[in-house]
Motif scaffolding. Structure first.
Motif, PDB file in Angstrom:
ATOM      1  N   LEU A  69       0.292  -1.273   0.041  1.00  0.00           N
ATOM      2  CA  LEU A  69      -0.013  -0.030  -0.026  1.00  0.00           C
ATOM      3  C   LEU A  69       0.716   1.143   0.115  1.00  0.00           C
ATOM      4  O   LEU A  69       0.572   1.997  -0.530  1.00  0.00           O
ATOM      5  N   ARG A  70       1.910   1.256   0.610  1.00  0.00           N
ATOM      6  CA  ARG A  70       2.748   2.431   1.128  1.00  0.00           C
ATOM      7  C   ARG A  70       3.286   2.476  -0.772  1.00  0.00           C
ATOM      8  O   ARG A  70       3.565   4.111  -0.569  1.00  0.00           O
ATOM      9  N   ALA A  71       3.435   1.252  -0.917  1.00  0.00           N
ATOM     10  CA  ALA A  71       4.335   1.443  -2.719  1.00  0.00           C
ATOM     11  C   ALA A  71       3.045   2.440  -3.564  1.00  0.00           C
ATOM     12  O   ALA A  71       3.635   2.780  -4.669  1.00  0.00           O
ATOM     13  N   ARG A  72       2.263   2.132  -3.179  1.00  0.00           N
ATOM     14  CA  ARG A  72       1.389   3.154  -3.933  1.00  0.00           C
ATOM     15  C   ARG A  72       0.758   4.037  -3.232  1.00  0.00           C
ATOM     16  O   ARG A  72      -0.233   5.101  -3.990  1.00  0.00           O
ATOM     17  N   GLY A  73       1.227   4.365  -2.510  1.00  0.00           N
ATOM     18  CA  GLY A  73       1.313   6.059  -2.114  1.00  0.00           C
ATOM     19  C   GLY A  73       0.985   6.151  -1.298  1.00  0.00           C
ATOM     20  O   GLY A  73      -0.036   6.987  -0.600  1.00  0.00           O
ATOM     21  N   VAL A  74       0.539   5.189  -0.298  1.00  0.00           N
ATOM     22  CA  VAL A  74      -0.806   5.221   0.502  1.00  0.00           C
ATOM     23  C   VAL A  74       0.377   5.901   2.327  1.00  0.00           C
ATOM     24  O   VAL A  74       1.098   5.085   2.322  1.00  0.00           O
ATOM     25  N   PRO A  75      -0.154   6.114   3.009  1.00  0.00           N
ATOM     26  CA  PRO A  75       0.021   7.164   4.156  1.00  0.00           C
ATOM     27  C   PRO A  75       0.384   5.844   4.689  1.00  0.00           C
ATOM     28  O   PRO A  75      -0.410   5.188   4.794  1.00  0.00           O
ATOM     29  N   GLU A  76       1.653   5.942   5.842  1.00  0.00           N
ATOM     30  CA  GLU A  76       1.836   4.554   6.876  1.00  0.00           C
ATOM     31  C   GLU A  76       0.856   3.938   7.656  1.00  0.00           C
ATOM     32  O   GLU A  76       0.585   3.133   7.633  1.00  0.00           O
ATOM     33  N   VAL A  77       0.738   4.885   8.630  1.00  0.00           N
ATOM     34  CA  VAL A  77      -0.585   5.220   9.325  1.00  0.00           C
ATOM     35  C   VAL A  77      -1.552   4.153   8.234  1.00  0.00           C
ATOM     36  O   VAL A  77      -2.030   3.290   9.154  1.00  0.00           O
ATOM     37  N   THR A  78      -2.306   4.840   8.142  1.00  0.00           N
ATOM     38  CA  THR A  78      -3.194   4.372   7.213  1.00  0.00           C
ATOM     39  C   THR A  78      -2.755   3.064   6.831  1.00  0.00           C
ATOM     40  O   THR A  78      -3.749   1.960   6.267  1.00  0.00           O
ATOM     41  N   ALA A  79      -1.595   3.648   5.703  1.00  0.00           N
ATOM     42  CA  ALA A  79      -1.833   1.461   5.515  1.00  0.00           C
ATOM     43  C   ALA A  79      -1.507   0.507   6.067  1.00  0.00           C
ATOM     44  O   ALA A  79      -2.140  -0.659   6.157  1.00  0.00           O
ATOM     45  N   ARG A  80      -0.988   0.771   7.734  1.00  0.00           N
ATOM     46  CA  ARG A  80      -1.195  -0.108   8.496  1.00  0.00           C
ATOM     47  C   ARG A  80      -2.486  -0.672   9.037  1.00  0.00           C
ATOM     48  O   ARG A  80      -2.692  -1.815   9.614  1.00  0.00           O
ATOM     49  N   LEU A  81      -2.905   0.921   9.387  1.00  0.00           N
ATOM     50  CA  LEU A  81      -4.549   0.220   9.516  1.00  0.00           C
ATOM     51  C   LEU A  81      -5.561  -0.931   8.445  1.00  0.00           C
ATOM     52  O   LEU A  81      -6.183  -1.696   8.688  1.00  0.00           O
TER      53      LEU A  81
END
Length: 190
Positions: free
Chosen positions: A134-146
């Motif tokens: 998800l982070r590789a798609r540009g999703v911020p860290e906290v959002t990606a983890r959630l």
């Protein structure tokens, strides 16, 4: 001894599950498993690194299916929509004929603290991989983890429902229902 019949890995896995249920995981050896299907212990180790791998082998296939699902998600999909696409990519790995095997596996894991720990580590690893994708798609860290943690939770709940005695719905249908429940819970206003 029977050596190179087709389906050796599957026969070893089925025998292992039978023995784990009847004798207990800790009281079953790799040699016991091999002997149960007329093979040598050496042959067992050609297919599995150890007896835990009978229960946990194939993690890389599931993880790859999830990552492929993320990669195939629409570029403008939200993080949760992306995770949903990833989960849907798992459904082919859980056909109806696999349900009894998966149910026995779940029972064995639930009864052994070390195996439960391994299951939790497996889930955490999957969440880490999903978050990284998800982070590789540009999703911020906290959002990606959630989003990743939510996806892994949905997957775990869906598996538990799917293997429950008397359950007949497909894994995909159950997973979608669990996903909808998650979405409904998060839509509740504060």
């Amino acid at each position: 001894m029977v050596r190179w019949e087709p389906g050796t890995r599957e026969r070893l896995q089925a025998a292992a599950l039978d023995l784990f249920v009847s004798r207990g995981y800790d009281r079953t050896t790799a040699a016991d498993i091999a002997q149960a299907v007329g093979l040598t212990e050496r042959t067992f180790f050609r297919h599995f690194a150890d007896k835990r791998e009978v229960l946990f082998g194939g993690q890389e296939l599931l993880e790859q299916a999830v990552l492929d699902g993320i990669a195939a998600a629409a570029p403008d999909a939200s993080p949760l929509e992306t995770v949903q696409a990833a989960l849907e990519a798992l459904a082919p790995h859980f056909p109806a004929e696999r349900r009894p095997l998966s149910g026995r596996r779940q029972t064995i894991v639930a009864e052994n603290p070390a195996l439960r720990e391994r299951e939790l580590l497996k889930s955490a690893g999957l969440a880490t991989s999903i978050a990284a994708a998800l982070r590789a798609r540009g999703v911020p860290e906290v959002t990606a983890r959630l989003a990743a943690g939510s996806g892994v939770a949905v997957f775990g709940v869906a598996i538990g429902v799917w293997v429950a005695e008397g359950e007949e719905r497909s894994f995909l249908d159950i997973q979608r229902e669990v996903w909808e429940e998650l979405v409904a819970m998060t839509a509740v206003s504060r």
